[in-house]
Design a protein around this motif. Structure first.
Motif, mmCIF file in Angstrom:
data_model
loop_
_atom_site.group_PDB
_atom_site.id
_atom_site.type_symbol
_atom_site.label_atom_id
_atom_site.label_comp_id
_atom_site.label_asym_id
_atom_site.label_seq_id
_atom_site.Cartn_x
_atom_site.Cartn_y
_atom_site.Cartn_z
ATOM 1 N N ASP A 461 0.861 -1.104 -0.024
ATOM 2 C CA ASP A 461 0.029 0.040 0.033
ATOM 3 C C ASP A 461 0.806 1.229 -0.015
ATOM 4 O O ASP A 461 2.360 1.208 0.119
ATOM 5 C CB ASP A 461 -0.834 0.136 1.112
ATOM 6 C CG ASP A 461 -0.167 -0.178 2.561
ATOM 7 O OD1 ASP A 461 0.876 0.309 2.612
ATOM 8 O OD2 ASP A 461 -0.964 -1.081 3.450
ATOM 9 N N ALA A 462 0.258 2.470 -0.183
ATOM 10 C CA ALA A 462 1.004 3.686 -0.139
ATOM 11 C C ALA A 462 1.730 4.107 0.945
ATOM 12 O O ALA A 462 3.028 4.559 1.051
ATOM 13 C CB ALA A 462 0.002 4.764 -0.333
ATOM 14 N N GLN A 463 1.281 3.620 2.024
ATOM 15 C CA GLN A 463 2.195 3.799 3.578
ATOM 16 C C GLN A 463 3.374 2.833 3.712
ATOM 17 O O GLN A 463 4.369 3.340 3.785
ATOM 18 C CB GLN A 463 1.187 3.431 4.825
ATOM 19 C CG GLN A 463 0.085 4.442 4.882
ATOM 20 C CD GLN A 463 0.608 5.777 5.105
ATOM 21 O OE1 GLN A 463 1.386 5.851 6.126
ATOM 22 N NE2 GLN A 463 0.043 6.828 4.502
ATOM 23 N N GLU A 464 3.159 1.871 3.132
ATOM 24 C CA GLU A 464 4.610 0.806 2.979
ATOM 25 C C GLU A 464 5.485 1.190 2.121
ATOM 26 O O GLU A 464 6.703 1.295 2.385
ATOM 27 C CB GLU A 464 4.034 -0.584 2.793
ATOM 28 C CG GLU A 464 5.234 -1.588 3.104
ATOM 29 C CD GLU A 464 4.689 -3.057 2.805
ATOM 30 O OE1 GLU A 464 5.396 -3.752 3.250
ATOM 31 O OE2 GLU A 464 3.933 -3.384 1.885
ATOM 32 N N ALA A 465 5.096 1.567 0.997
ATOM 33 C CA ALA A 465 5.880 2.358 -0.093
ATOM 34 C C ALA A 465 6.764 3.651 0.479
ATOM 35 O O ALA A 465 7.807 3.788 0.237
ATOM 36 C CB ALA A 465 5.377 2.547 -1.467
ATOM 37 N N GLU A 545 3.698 8.820 -8.434
ATOM 38 C CA GLU A 545 3.200 7.981 -7.677
ATOM 39 C C GLU A 545 2.145 7.151 -8.423
ATOM 40 O O GLU A 545 1.528 7.607 -9.334
ATOM 41 C CB GLU A 545 2.543 8.306 -6.499
ATOM 42 C CG GLU A 545 1.951 7.506 -5.217
ATOM 43 C CD GLU A 545 1.485 8.047 -4.433
ATOM 44 O OE1 GLU A 545 1.055 7.363 -3.176
ATOM 45 O OE2 GLU A 545 1.477 9.612 -4.129
ATOM 46 N N GLY A 546 2.220 5.458 -8.359
ATOM 47 C CA GLY A 546 1.390 4.588 -9.103
ATOM 48 C C GLY A 546 0.986 3.474 -8.493
ATOM 49 O O GLY A 546 1.889 2.948 -7.210
ATOM 50 N N ALA A 547 0.461 2.542 -9.242
ATOM 51 C CA ALA A 547 0.338 1.089 -8.850
ATOM 52 C C ALA A 547 0.170 0.294 -9.846
ATOM 53 O O ALA A 547 -0.147 0.637 -11.125
ATOM 54 C CB ALA A 547 -0.975 1.176 -7.942
ATOM 55 N N ALA A 548 0.781 -0.780 -9.731
ATOM 56 C CA ALA A 548 0.740 -1.835 -11.008
ATOM 57 C C ALA A 548 0.936 -3.228 -10.213
ATOM 58 O O ALA A 548 1.672 -3.544 -9.298
ATOM 59 C CB ALA A 548 2.058 -1.818 -11.744
ATOM 60 N N SER A 549 0.194 -4.128 -10.780
ATOM 61 C CA SER A 549 0.299 -5.615 -10.327
ATOM 62 C C SER A 549 -0.018 -5.699 -8.723
ATOM 63 O O SER A 549 0.692 -6.332 -8.215
ATOM 64 C CB SER A 549 1.286 -6.304 -10.670
ATOM 65 O OG SER A 549 1.458 -6.287 -12.063
ATOM 66 N N GLY A 550 -0.837 -4.788 -8.240
ATOM 67 C CA GLY A 550 -1.350 -4.944 -6.825
ATOM 68 C C GLY A 550 -0.284 -4.366 -5.957
ATOM 69 O O GLY A 550 -0.505 -4.664 -4.652
ATOM 70 N N LEU A 551 0.684 -3.773 -6.501
ATOM 71 C CA LEU A 551 1.802 -3.134 -5.642
ATOM 72 C C LEU A 551 1.685 -1.597 -5.926
ATOM 73 O O LEU A 551 1.399 -1.202 -7.095
ATOM 74 C CB LEU A 551 3.075 -3.665 -6.082
ATOM 75 C CG LEU A 551 3.659 -4.913 -5.861
ATOM 76 C CD1 LEU A 551 4.936 -5.429 -6.242
ATOM 77 C CD2 LEU A 551 3.243 -5.412 -4.210
ATOM 78 N N HIS A 552 2.084 -0.629 -4.813
ATOM 79 C CA HIS A 552 2.064 0.816 -4.781
ATOM 80 C C HIS A 552 3.493 0.803 -4.935
ATOM 81 O O HIS A 552 4.293 0.379 -4.430
ATOM 82 C CB HIS A 552 1.428 1.026 -3.588
ATOM 83 C CG HIS A 552 1.174 2.554 -3.678
ATOM 84 N ND1 HIS A 552 -0.287 3.093 -4.246
ATOM 85 C CD2 HIS A 552 1.804 3.913 -3.490
ATOM 86 C CE1 HIS A 552 -0.225 4.285 -4.088
ATOM 87 N NE2 HIS A 552 0.859 4.795 -3.758
ATOM 88 N N TYR A 553 3.703 1.938 -5.898
ATOM 89 C CA TYR A 553 5.124 2.295 -5.991
ATOM 90 C C TYR A 553 5.146 3.869 -6.152
ATOM 91 O O TYR A 553 4.447 4.573 -6.405
ATOM 92 C CB TYR A 553 5.739 1.911 -7.360
ATOM 93 C CG TYR A 553 5.109 2.189 -8.599
ATOM 94 C CD1 TYR A 553 5.537 3.475 -9.320
ATOM 95 C CD2 TYR A 553 4.141 1.468 -9.074
ATOM 96 C CE1 TYR A 553 4.861 3.988 -10.689
ATOM 97 C CE2 TYR A 553 3.526 1.941 -10.341
ATOM 98 C CZ TYR A 553 4.068 3.192 -10.950
ATOM 99 O OH TYR A 553 3.563 3.805 -11.992
ATOM 100 N N LEU A 554 6.572 4.149 -5.781
ATOM 101 C CA LEU A 554 6.825 5.377 -5.812
ATOM 102 C C LEU A 554 8.211 5.705 -6.526
ATOM 103 O O LEU A 554 9.292 4.984 -6.452
ATOM 104 C CB LEU A 554 7.166 6.070 -4.329
ATOM 105 C CG LEU A 554 6.144 5.893 -3.354
ATOM 106 C CD1 LEU A 554 6.684 6.420 -1.990
ATOM 107 C CD2 LEU A 554 4.967 6.791 -3.553
ATOM 108 N N VAL A 555 8.376 6.848 -7.327
ATOM 109 C CA VAL A 555 9.372 7.272 -8.313
ATOM 110 C C VAL A 555 10.163 8.331 -7.669
ATOM 111 O O VAL A 555 9.300 9.442 -7.639
ATOM 112 C CB VAL A 555 8.990 7.251 -9.686
ATOM 113 C CG1 VAL A 555 10.141 7.548 -10.461
ATOM 114 C CG2 VAL A 555 8.295 6.012 -10.280
#
Length: 736
Positions: A461-465, A545-555
């Motif tokens: 989720d966003a918090q873990e990322a 910030e985005g999401a793909a394949s069930g994962l939230h990611y930060l660039v």
């Protein structure tokens, strides 16, 4: 036997192919231009691919121009004019983003920190900096601001978190922002370039230093367009003159163009029918079809003057088997690309095989209708025979074989000694020295530089990322951590927000607030007032910030300082270098393409053994083998590295080399018409159509063209070496 029904079917297929191509090219996404689709797939690949796309879009659409003049007021006016012009051309200036960032920083001022590592937080430094800003003549400080932000945390955060967003820098003015459309669109490149050139004309004496992908892309595209227009124009004129000089009738030009066009349309239609989109890299291999399929047309057209324009049936009988061998062998070679399980190679296999078979089918069915018997057939046949006489008079001597062997072995030896490869996409095309110098001046003045690398952090989720990104930045030196545009610096995790606010309360506000209020003469201070409604996260940050394949990611794009750190992966975080990924892709496919070349020779060997029933027929592969060796060895000996594009050119060498050898072999084995002139003509047109690309200043184009020119020339010369290939049983004389 010539059948009208087959011609009708071929015409119907060509018509259907034209309709399919016409419909599909109108669809969005018909052509895949994403180089990432070449990369190998992994479990994390969708996240990395999405992150690379986000980072690439963000970085590529950035534009910055530093305007300098002897008179600061003139620089201000010129910069304002440039910004207005850019806006009209599709540009969003940064100062609009700056306002959004300012509102966000003010609303979240008590939960953010300039220190990426909480352990490095210095409350005394916060108080001292606020004192400096308080009495700075340029700081926008007011009584209302001091009531809610007595330590000017908003201004301090703007200094340490926000990238330069335009405005006065010394005696220069920075115009910066983002394009509203892709920097890789040619119309966008031309529009921005024309706008900038027009602005320069209006402001003589004003200097400008540019930075941005759009300027480099436009310069490279302009250079490539000029080169290709010049090279294509020269080759087209020479080929047309050559065909007219040999055949002395426009039917030869029409027939050659029709066959190559049919092959191109058939190949693209087949790819569109089987794949949702066709990758542009397919056309690198597909360009080999031009040299191969044009030979099919030339071989049939040559039967006209050779036979005195006999009946269609008789003319087709002359080329039926050799042309079938050529089409089958080349098709098998390209089909071998489908054995590697790579999507783009599957597309190449379908594209190329369909194009070759369509061109062969067109040559055997429809081309005869385009080449009727001329009124002066005898005169044209006499002219053809006169042109061929020098080739027939030539006699190969053993000394020539010795000299040729020495040259080949010498080239191979020197090529091995100087062998090198080039897969780095950054070296494929030289960057403009002028633009590079301007970019360096701008970076030095602004004090901020970017790199293609970015920190990728991901979680469930966003918090873990955010927590994972914060952990990585906290482990970096302070200078490197500040050289990153990170989401978690603007919008931290809930845990970090609480920690930052507690730290400010306990170490700044509790011991220093009363003293500060008295110093500035404010009775009522409310530093923890809440902004309503809360502002949205600025697009500058939210786009990372985005999401793909069930994962939230930060660039988090890295500056030069941060990108220089050794890359160390941690749980949920890694530094990604898109350039390295693209380089890896070209290295991988260079190796796979080389394997496909070997598979092509194996398939062709089986084919000629099956058709001619004698091992001596393997000598047909001698010429393309020598051509491939020389196409790799000679450029390497001259210092040109081997690349994916030069390996792709080997398919042209194989296809054309087999054509030469098969037709000369058939002529010798069946005592048929001589093929020396048409084989020379086919090789020369291939060199003119693709070999001249070696004159380009762009490495991929030049390496492809040089490999074609060297390989086809070597294969052509080798195909004339006399070899006794006739077997005792005479299998080679069977026509069907």
């Amino acid at each position: 036997m010539f059948r009208v029904g087959a011609a009708v079917l071929c015409a119907l297929w060509c018509l259907v192919a034209c309709v399919v191509v016409g419909v599909r090219v109108q669809e969005r996404g018909a052509f895949d231009v994403d180089i990432q689709n070449l990369l190998p797939r992994t479990a994390l690949e969708p996240v990395i691919r999405a992150a690379v796309a986000d980072a690439g879009t963000t970085a590529s659409q950035r534009v910055a121009v530093l305007v300098t003049a002897k008179d600061p007021n003139r620089a201000q006016d010129a910069a304002a004019d440039l910004e207005r012009s850019f806006v009209a051309a599709g540009f969003a200036p940064d100062h609009a983003q700056g306002e959004a960032v300012g509102r966000w920083l003010f609303a979240n001022r008590n939960q953010l920190s300039c220190s990426a590592d909480p352990a490095r937080f210095d409350p005394d430094a916060v108080v001292r900096r606020s004192q400096v800003l308080l009495y700075s003549p340029l700081a926008p400080v007011s009584g209302g601001m001091l009531e809610k932000d007595p330590f000017l945390l908003t201004l301090q955060l703007a200094e340490c978190l926000s990238p330069p967003s335009g405005g006065q820098i010394g005696e220069s003015v920075l115009v910066s922002g983002v394009l509203t459309s892709s920097a890789y669109r040619i119309d966008v490149q031309d529009r921005i370039a024309d706008t900038f050139a027009g602005w320069q004309g209006r402001w003589p004496g004003v200097e400008a230093s540019r930075a941005g992908v759009v300027f480099f892309a436009q310069d490279a595209a302009h250079q490539t367009r000029n080169e290709m227009a010049l090279i294509s124009g020269i080759s087209a004129v020479v080929i047309l003159a050559l065909l007219l000089a040999c055949f002395r009738r426009p039917h030869a030009i029409l027939g050659t163009f029709a066959v190559t066009t049919a092959g191109a349309v058939g190949s693209l239609a087949a790819a569109f029918l089987l794949f949702p989109s066709v990758h542009v890299l397919v056309f690198v291999f597909g360009s080999a079809l031009i040299g191969v399929t044009s030979d099919y047309a030339l071989h049939y057209l040559a039967t006209g003057p050779q036979t005195g324009w006999a009946s269609r049936k008789e003319r087709l009988k002359v080329i039926r088997r050799p042309l079938a061998v050529c089409a089958l062998s080349t098709s098998l070679g390209f089909a071998g690309l489908g054995l590697f399980g790579v999507e783009v190679f599957n597309q190449v296999a379908v594209f190329s095989v369909a194009g070759i078979l369509t061109a062969w089918w067109f040559t055997m069915t429809l081309l005869p209708f385009l080449d009727p018997r001329p009124k002066n057939a005898e005169k044209l046949s006499g002219w053809w025979n006169w042109l061929e006489r020098p080739f027939l008079a030539f006699r190969w001597r053993r000394a020539y074989s010795v000299i040729g062997l020495v040259i080949v072995l010498g080239a191979i030896g020197l090529g091995v000694a100087r062998f090198s490869v080039l897969d780095d996409v950054r070296q494929f095309q030289p960057r403009s020295a002028e633009l590079s110098a301007e970019e360096a001046r701008l970076r030095e003045a602004v004090g901020f530089s970017s790199s293609p690398k970015f920190l990728l952090s991901f979680g469930d989720d966003a918090q873990e990322a955010r927590r994972r990104e914060e952990a990585v930045l906290a482990s970096w030196p302070e200078a490197a951590a500040r050289d990153v545009l990170a989401v978690s610096r603007f919008d931290p995790s809930d845990t970090r927000r609480r920690e930052n606010e507690t730290r400010l309360r306990d170490q700044v506000f509790t011991p220093h607030l009363a003293e500060r209020a008295q110093a500035v003469g404010i009775d009522k201070v409310d530093p923890f007032s809440v902004t309503t409604p809360p502002p949205a996260l600025p697009p500058l940050v939210s786009s990372l910030e985005g999401a793909a394949s069930g994962l939230h990611y930060l660039v988090a794009p890295l500056g030069a300082t941060a990108s220089a750190l050794p890359a160390r992966d941690s749980e949920g975080s890694r530094v990604v270098d898109p350039t390295a990924r693209y380089t890896q892709a070209f290295a991988t496919f260079r190796g796979l393409a080389a394997g496909a070349v070997l598979a092509t020779f194996a398939a062709c060997a089986l084919l000629v053994l099956l058709l001619y029933r004698t091992w001596r027929a393997l000598f047909i592969l001698a010429a393309p083998t020598v051509g491939v060796l020389m196409a790799v060895a000679l450029p390497s000996a001259l210092g040109m590295p081997v690349s994916f594009f030069s390996v792709a050119a080997l398919f042209v060498v194989i296809g054309v080399g087999i054509d030469h050898s098969v037709f000369l072999f058939e002529a010798n084995e069946t005592n048929g018409q001589s093929k020396e002139l048409v084989v020379f003509l086919a090789g020369l047109t291939t060199i003119l159509s693709m070999g001249l690309l070696g004159l380009s200043g762009t490495f991929p184009v030049a390496s492809f063209g040089i490999a074609v020119a060297v390989g086809v020339t070597a294969a052509y010369l080798c195909s004339f070496v006399p070899v006794n290939v006739r077997g005792k049983s005479g299998h080679a004389i069977r026509q069907d």
